[in-house]
Design an enzyme around this catalytic site. Structure first.
Site, mmCIF file in Angstrom:
data_model
loop_
_atom_site.group_PDB
_atom_site.id
_atom_site.type_symbol
_atom_site.label_atom_id
_atom_site.label_comp_id
_atom_site.label_asym_id
_atom_site.label_seq_id
_atom_site.Cartn_x
_atom_site.Cartn_y
_atom_site.Cartn_z
ATOM 1 N N TYR A 234 29.235 74.574 13.169
ATOM 2 C CA TYR A 234 27.778 74.205 13.313
ATOM 3 C C TYR A 234 27.149 73.618 11.653
ATOM 4 O O TYR A 234 26.545 72.343 11.853
ATOM 5 C CB TYR A 234 26.984 75.268 13.691
ATOM 6 C CG TYR A 234 25.538 75.279 13.705
ATOM 7 C CD1 TYR A 234 24.726 74.628 14.806
ATOM 8 C CD2 TYR A 234 24.664 75.752 12.655
ATOM 9 C CE1 TYR A 234 23.606 74.617 14.993
ATOM 10 C CE2 TYR A 234 23.365 75.463 12.650
ATOM 11 C CZ TYR A 234 22.729 74.919 13.992
ATOM 12 O OH TYR A 234 21.464 74.722 13.943
ATOM 13 N N GLN B 167 15.964 67.136 18.454
ATOM 14 C CA GLN B 167 16.304 68.300 18.419
ATOM 15 C C GLN B 167 17.102 68.903 19.296
ATOM 16 O O GLN B 167 17.732 70.166 19.223
ATOM 17 C CB GLN B 167 14.764 69.121 18.954
ATOM 18 C CG GLN B 167 13.437 68.799 18.169
ATOM 19 C CD GLN B 167 13.465 69.170 17.036
ATOM 20 O OE1 GLN B 167 13.777 70.296 16.586
ATOM 21 N NE2 GLN B 167 13.088 68.352 16.047
#
Ligand code: UD2
Length: 321
Positions: free
Chosen positions: A147, A79
């Site tokens: 991103y 994560q």
């Protein structure tokens, strides 16, 4: 759910989604290791379970710490990332180090330690400028931010490690995840966390554009369930799955709902649309349903209410942000 693994590593486990995942893994009787450099995560999120986990403060890019953390783990939930899209626009190279090289290092550490499966946090950002809705996993990705490119690169590496090294990898494309512990303090924070913060402090929210843009908001506990299913489902290795709800809420309607819940009646301020924002987002979750058995359990009103209650309480107890 009965999970078939005993030892899990959660990178970014002190963050918003990561810390909920840690809670769920402990509930399932798993031994949990957390690796987090606390750049955006907070120890506060793990305070209630700090004696039940092994915590390493460190960076995924530090091979020594990473190897220590991954040792003995059968499943890794990755994560940790630079999660803000605008931040990656400002820092394309630094963010690539974290999101691309960092992910590659996690995959490689997993390979070297005979980890059974790695679950990667990917994003609906990979769909980018494709206007077609709802988003299905087989659409051609059209990333338009560092991103998005970085998350897509992570997916490619995941697939490569699956094909080349037989490491079972599963990528989850999160849509707009919301819930307790989402940090509202940055201007790039999720809209629900920002609106909750405004409602509990009786301040006026800002809506970019006309507010008719919509998103597929998925409650954090559902995103966590998707992770557990991805870690346990037979045949999920090598797969990519949307994690959303298949329904959407307009930003304008979202504020109305929060007003109703909080007894607030503040009219929002409207400004021009945020540059680079997509207008609409909606997930097709049929693949996650059929392959993982994923079905969101939290209706939007329920998730929103739980989130509101958390923000109300955390203002009372002055949660550090
Ligand atoms: C989400 C993800 C992002 C990336 C992207 C891919 C979050 C927090 N971010 O960005 O990581 O995956 O999807 O497309 O989940 N808004 C307002 N007022 C505010 C804040 C936001 O009107 O104070 C609007 C914003 O202009 C947008 C919508 O709310 O239309 C959602 O914004 P967001 O920042 O929560 O999430 P998004 O979809 O841009």
């Amino acid at each position: 759910m009965s999970i078939k693994f005993k030892n899990a590593l959660v990178t970014g486990g002190a963050g918003f989604i990561g810390s909920h995942l840690v809670d769920a893994l402990l509930d399932e009787g798993c031994a949990v290791t957390v690796l987090d450099n606390l750049s955006t995560g907070h120890l506060y999120n793990l305070k209630h379970i700090k004696d039940s986990i092994t915590f390493y403060k460190g960076d995924i890019q530090n091979p020594k710490t990473l190897m220590k953390a991954v040792r003995y783990c059968d499943v890794v939930f990755h994560q940790a990332a630079m999660v803000s899209v605008p931040q990656t626009v400002e820092h394309p190279v630094d963010s690539a180090r974290i999101n691309d090289i960092g992910t590659l290092m996690v995959l490689d550490a997993a390979r070297k330690n005979n980890v059974r499966r790695v679950i990667l946090a990917s994003s609906c950002a990979v769909y980018g400028t494709d206007p077609n809705l709802p988003k299905t996993e087989n659409m051609q990705p059209r990333p338009f931010s560092p991103y998005a490119v970085q998350k897509l690169t992570g997916e490619f590496y995941a697939r490569l490690y699956y094909d080349l090294y037989k490491l079972e990898t599963v990528c989850l494309r999160y849509f707009n995840v919301y819930g307790p512990r989402q940090d509202p303090s940055s201007p790039y924070s999720g809209v629900i966390s920002i609106f909750m913060n405004k409602a509990v402090s009786q301040k006026q929210p800002l809506i970019y554009g006309d507010g008719n843009q919509y998103r597929d908001f998925v409650f954090v506990k559902d995103a966590v369930r998707a992770n557990l299913l991805a870690a346990t489902s037979e045949g999920a290795g090598g797969g990519i799955f949307n994690v959303g709800t298949g329904s959407s809420v307009r930003v304008r309607q979202l504020w109305k709902e929060i007003c109703r819940m909080s007894g607030t009646d503040i009219a929002p301020r409207y400004e021009s649309p945020r540059p680079g924002d997509i207008r609409e987002s909606l997930a097709d979750i049929s693949l996650a349903k059929s392959a993982l058995g994923f079905e969101p359990e939290y209706k939007f009103e329920k998730g929103l209410e739980m989130t509101y209650n958390w923000y109300k309480e955390s203002v009372k107890s002055e949660v550090p942000d």
